[in-house]
Every structure is written in C-alpha cells, then in structure tokens.
Design an enzyme around this catalytic site. Structure first.
Site, mmCIF file in Angstrom:
data_model
loop_
_atom_site.group_PDB
_atom_site.id
_atom_site.type_symbol
_atom_site.label_atom_id
_atom_site.label_comp_id
_atom_site.label_asym_id
_atom_site.label_seq_id
_atom_site.Cartn_x
_atom_site.Cartn_y
_atom_site.Cartn_z
ATOM 1 N N ALA A 33 0.821 -1.205 0.000
ATOM 2 C CA ALA A 33 0.000 0.000 0.000
ATOM 3 C C ALA A 33 0.853 1.252 0.000
ATOM 4 C CB ALA A 33 -0.923 -0.010 1.220
ATOM 5 N N ARG A 74 -4.243 9.449 -8.670
ATOM 6 C CA ARG A 74 -5.494 9.635 -9.419
ATOM 7 C C ARG A 74 -6.734 9.767 -8.535
ATOM 8 N NH1 ARG A 74 -6.171 5.491 -13.919
ATOM 9 N NH2 ARG A 74 -4.622 4.184 -12.892
HETATM 10 C C1 UD1 Z 1 1.027 -4.807 -10.898
HETATM 11 C C2 UD1 Z 1 1.728 -6.044 -11.461
HETATM 12 C C3 UD1 Z 1 0.979 -6.496 -12.716
HETATM 13 C C4 UD1 Z 1 -0.456 -6.778 -12.381
HETATM 14 C C5 UD1 Z 1 -1.100 -5.558 -11.739
HETATM 15 C C6 UD1 Z 1 -2.474 -5.922 -11.220
HETATM 16 C C7 UD1 Z 1 4.072 -5.830 -10.906
HETATM 17 C C8 UD1 Z 1 5.426 -5.487 -11.405
HETATM 18 N N1 UD1 Z 1 3.087 -5.725 -11.769
HETATM 19 O O1 UD1 Z 1 1.195 -3.776 -11.864
HETATM 20 O O2 UD1 Z 1 1.598 -7.676 -13.225
HETATM 21 O O3 UD1 Z 1 -1.144 -7.176 -13.542
HETATM 22 O O4 UD1 Z 1 -0.344 -5.093 -10.626
HETATM 23 O O5 UD1 Z 1 -3.112 -4.790 -10.743
HETATM 24 O O6 UD1 Z 1 3.928 -6.229 -9.758
HETATM 25 N N2 UD1 Z 1 3.284 -0.657 -4.584
HETATM 26 C C9 UD1 Z 1 4.087 -0.378 -3.498
HETATM 27 N N3 UD1 Z 1 5.353 0.095 -3.713
HETATM 28 C C10 UD1 Z 1 5.844 0.291 -4.953
HETATM 29 C C11 UD1 Z 1 5.012 0.010 -6.068
HETATM 30 C C12 UD1 Z 1 3.750 -0.458 -5.843
HETATM 31 O O7 UD1 Z 1 3.679 -0.550 -2.357
HETATM 32 O O8 UD1 Z 1 6.997 0.714 -5.048
HETATM 33 C C13 UD1 Z 1 1.931 -1.171 -4.346
HETATM 34 C C14 UD1 Z 1 0.851 -0.213 -4.807
HETATM 35 O O9 UD1 Z 1 0.417 0.577 -3.729
HETATM 36 C C15 UD1 Z 1 -0.237 -1.154 -5.277
HETATM 37 C C16 UD1 Z 1 0.506 -2.404 -5.728
HETATM 38 O O10 UD1 Z 1 1.775 -2.345 -5.140
HETATM 39 O O11 UD1 Z 1 -1.087 -1.544 -4.220
HETATM 40 C C17 UD1 Z 1 0.602 -2.521 -7.245
HETATM 41 O O12 UD1 Z 1 1.288 -1.422 -7.764
HETATM 42 P P1 UD1 Z 1 0.949 -0.802 -9.169
HETATM 43 O O13 UD1 Z 1 1.890 0.304 -9.404
HETATM 44 O O14 UD1 Z 1 -0.499 -0.532 -9.272
HETATM 45 O O15 UD1 Z 1 1.335 -2.026 -10.112
HETATM 46 P P2 UD1 Z 1 0.855 -2.222 -11.612
HETATM 47 O O16 UD1 Z 1 1.768 -1.476 -12.506
HETATM 48 O O17 UD1 Z 1 -0.591 -2.017 -11.735
#
Ligand code: UD1
Ligand code: MG
Length: 455
Positions: A16, A22
């Site tokens: 999280a 957005r």
């Molecule tokens: C991710 C997946 C993708 C999947 C998608 C589903 C990866 C690399 N990709 O992509 O394969 O289809 O979710 O929704 O995992 N977060 C952190 N720290 C970070 C980055 C993200 O805590 O540094 C958390 C975000 O808050 C979120 C989740 O991880 O809850 C997913 O991050 P997001 O950036 O939405 O990943 P996607 O690019 O959507």
C-alpha cells in the site's frame, strides 16, 4: 508427500505504498472507505477470515493515518517507491522467519474474498508444492496488466509486464491480478535476486516466477473472479467497489433470512448483523455497528448506525437511529424520530417527530409527538430518565438532567426541568382563558377597519 500446514504458518504482506495520485486526495488511497471501512481494512479482514493472522502492511513514509487504521497489524515503511518487488523487500525484516507461505496482496484491491485466499493457500500447500502460486484472471480489458506465460502443461513460466511484452505476449488473455502465494523458505532469496532492468526501471515482484523456474522450482496459477479483483485507482473505481460490495452484503442479508423489498436501494455496512425474518423497506442506509434481532421491521428511508434493535421492534419510516441507541423488544420508533445514546425499554413507543438523546425510556412508556430531550447546555450533556409506563404529552421539552417516575403523566406542551415522581401529573402549561364571543367581535372589528381602508 508434503504435510499440509496450518494457516498459522501463513503470513501476508499487503502492499500500500503506491502514490494513488489519481484519487486526487490528501488522504492515503487505502484509507478511502466503502461499505463503512477503509479499503485496506477490507483486505485485512478477508485475510483474518481465511485464518491468516500474521499481516504486514507496506506503506510510504508520508502515509498519514494508515498505521493507526491497521493496528494492531504492523506497518513496514518503503522509503522510495521502487516497485512491487522492493515493497515486499521492505516487509522482510518484519516477516515471521518460520512462515511456510507468504501471501502478497494489494491494499487497493479490496474485494478479494476469504475463499479465494484459502484457495491460494491450499494450492500452495498441495503435494506438488509450487514455489509461487499466482492468482490470474481474464479481465474484460487487459490493458496495463502483466500477462501470465504458461507452458504446454499449464505451468507458469514467467509474468511479463505489458510494457515489456512482445506483441504475441500482449495477446495472452490471462493476466496477473497481483496476488501471489509464495514459498516462505524461498522468498528472501528470490527477492534478493530481483533486478530493475526493465521498461519501468522498477523491481518487479512478478520476476520471482522466472527466477524460481531458473532454480528448477515449479510455479503455477489459479483463476480468480474479475469481480474480486478490481483495483481502485480513481473515485469512479471506489464507487464500483462500493457497488460490488453492496451486492455481496445484500445477498448475505437475504441468505440469512431477511426480506429486502428493494435490495438495490438498501445500503449495508460491512458489519451489519441482521436476524431472521427481518423486513427492510426501500432506501434504508446502515452505518457501522448495527445489530438487528429477529422479526424486526425497518420501514423506508431510515438511517441507522451504532444501534442494537431487539426482536419485534418496528422502525420508521424516516427514522434516524444514531450511535448508542438500544431499541427494546417490540418497541416502536416512528417517522421523523431521532434517537441517540438512549435506551428504549420493552414495548416503549416514540412514534412521531421527537429527539430522544442521552436518555432511558422505561418499558411501555409512550413518548408523545414532538417530545425533545434537551440534553445539551452548550457545554455538557445530561441524561433524561423516564420510568416504566410513563406518558409524555406532545410537544414536551424535558430539560436534562431530569427524571420522570414510573407511571407519571406529563401534560402536553410542558417544559419539565424538575423531577416528576411516580404516578404524578406534571404540567407547566399556562392556564387556559375563555372569553366568550371574543372571536366574533374581533372579526367584525377587523373587517370594518379593512373596509374603511378600501374607501
Ligand atoms: C502490478 C503487477 C501487474 C499486475 C497488476 C495488477 C508488478 C510489477 N506488476 O502492476 O503484473 O497485472 O499489478 O493490478 O507487480 N506498490 C508499493 N510500492 C511500490 C510500487 C507499488 O507498495 O513501489 C503497491 C501499490 O500501492 C499497489 C501495488 O503495489 O497496491 C501494485 O502497484 P501498481 O503500481 O499498481 O502495479 P501495476 O503497474 O498495476
Ligand atoms: Mg495497478
């Protein structure tokens, strides 16, 4: 054969730390609420329901209020948002060393059910003991999702992020929901080997699948339901999460034996607890902390929160029950009545246009239309205590603190500021005057004056 483990060996990491820009909000994304609680709390409670007790929530440094909201579950701080793999890495120091399985979930994918979580754990603990089990799904629109690359036997070989995928890979319909169950013994080593040489320059958690395969381990996937896998990025997604959760909560109420006259117009809270043979009219809204016993009727347009309603009570239409209301067996609360922090005894009635706050109303007492408990002097709140079988006449102000004894009668229109003993009549109304013929003389006089003005 691998021994089946208990869920007490399972830990979960809920990511999280993402920015959530957005949502256009000053509040961390996972604290936005639907069905009466924060998104992240929905995820944590699905885990609890699936028997997972060790949970860690990964947040960013500036995520105000998340730590308090998820307590007693601990938070790990991810200082820079370097990707999902890095987010999991920041939780490793808090992870139970003996965890046999580690689940990774997203705090902003709040509709995941306990059943699906259990299915993931069961698959991880199956005899073939896959190193990683990914929850896959086939969304209507795959844009932005990672794709699951499988071999001819259906084993999972890799997850490829859309930005890094070949045109052929982009055509794969099975996408990564983001939720995984990972072998606890391998997790540290897999995460330690992640690199960031990819289109986004991030440490992708999804790369652990290919790394586990390089180690010769087996990886697999199970299919999830798209309705459980909505990711909330915008206010519109939040409204969609609310809609989908309300469908579940209405279904739960109906399968528990409640009649919902117009289910689509009734809004429940995650914890609304409803007995059997309860009938709920259209446009009723529940806030947190409501418990309703059997055979209760809630009529249209009522708003109820923090309230317990005993068997046989009838509420509304247009009733407002606020925190601390305790409605007794067979009691009646009618239209335009507000009740707060007050107990209505067995069979007590408050049928019309009243405010009963910080009060006790004894069994079988009748509170007339327009009764107000004056509970607040601008500084402090005081209680009104009404005994059993008392009768409060219409348009009475009860200036608290004040007590009305059992069986007492208060005359309509009174302002009661002193205690009334049992069986006493109390009335503060000014004596009624009768002036014979006054009205006729008044009309004649007025008409004459009006006629004179017209000339
Ligand atoms: C991710 C997946 C993708 C999947 C998608 C589903 C990866 C690399 N990709 O992509 O394969 O289809 O979710 O929704 O995992 N977060 C952190 N720290 C970070 C980055 C993200 O805590 O540094 C958390 C975000 O808050 C979120 C989740 O991880 O809850 C997913 O991050 P997001 O950036 O939405 O990943 P996607 O690019 O959507
Ligand atoms: Mg995402």
């Amino acid at each position: 054969m691998t021994k089946l483990q208990s869920t007490s060996d399972v830990s979960a990491i809920v990511l999280a730390a993402g920015l959530g820009t957005r949502m256009k909000s000053k509040k961390p994304k996972v604290l936005h609420q639907f069905a009466g609680r924060a998104m992240v709390s929905h995820v944590l409670s699905a885990l609890t329901e699936a028997g997972v007790t060790h949970k860690i929530v990964v947040i960013s440094e500036d995520a105000k209020g998340v730590e308090e909201a998820v307590a007693p579950d601990p938070v790990a701080i991810q200082r820079q948002q370097l990707g999902t793999g890095d987010a999991v890495k920041s939780a490793l120091p808090l992870l139970d060393e003996n965890a046999s399985d580690v689940l990774v979930l997203f705090g902003a994918d709040p509709l995941i059910s306990a059943q699906t979580i259990s299915r993931m754990i069961d698959r991880r603990q199956a005899p073939d003991n896959p190193a990683v089990v990914v929850l896959g799904f086939c969304p209507e629109n795959s844009a932005g999702y990672g794709r699951l690359i499988t071999d001819k036997d259906g084993h999972l070989e890799a997850i490829v992020e859309e930005k890094d995928a070949t045109p052929d890979q982009i055509r794969i319909d099975i996408c990564n929901s983001g939720i995984m169950a990972i072998d606890g013994k391998r997790l540290k080593s897999l995460i330690g080997r992640l690199g960031n040489d990819n289109a986004k320059g991030e440490y992708y958690l999804t790369d652990i699948v290919a790394l586990a395969r390089e180690d010769g381990a087996n990886c697999t996937w199970v299919e999830g339901d798209a309705d459980e896998l909505l990711g909330v990025d915008t206010r519109a997604d939040l409204a969609e999460a609310e809609r989908l959760m309300q469908i579940r909560l209405r279904q739960r109420a109906m399968s528990g034996g409640a009649t919902l006259i117009d289910p689509d117009s009734i809004f429940f809270c995650y914890d609304t607890d409803i007995g059997q043979d309860v009938v709920i009219g259209p446009n009723v809204v529940f806030g947190p902390g409501v418990t309703i016993a059997d055979n209760v009727e809630i009529k249209a347009f009522s708003h109820i929160e923090g309230t317990t309603i005993a068997e046989g009570a009838v509420i509304g239409p247009y009733a407002r029950l606020r925190p601390g209301a305790e409605i007794g067996q067979d009691a009646r609360v009618g239209n335009f009545v507000e009740i707060k922090n007050a107990v209505l005894g067995h069979g007590a009635k408050v049928n019309h246009l009243s405010y009963i706050g910080d009060a006790d109303v004894g069994a079988k007492s009748n509170i007339g239309a327009g009764t107000i408990t004056c509970n607040y002097d601008g500084f402090l709140k005081s209680r009104t205590e009404i005994g059993k079988g008392a009768f409060i006449g219409s348009n009475t102000a009860l200036v608290a603190p004040v007590r009305i004894g059992d069986g007492a009668i208060v005359g309509a229109g009174s302002t009661i500021s002193k205690d009334v003993s049992g069986d006493e009549l109390a009335v503060t109304r000014a004596p009624q005057k009768a002036v014979e013929g006054w009205a006729r003389r008044f009309r004649t006089d007025r008409q004459a004056k009006k006629n004179a003005l017209k000339k």
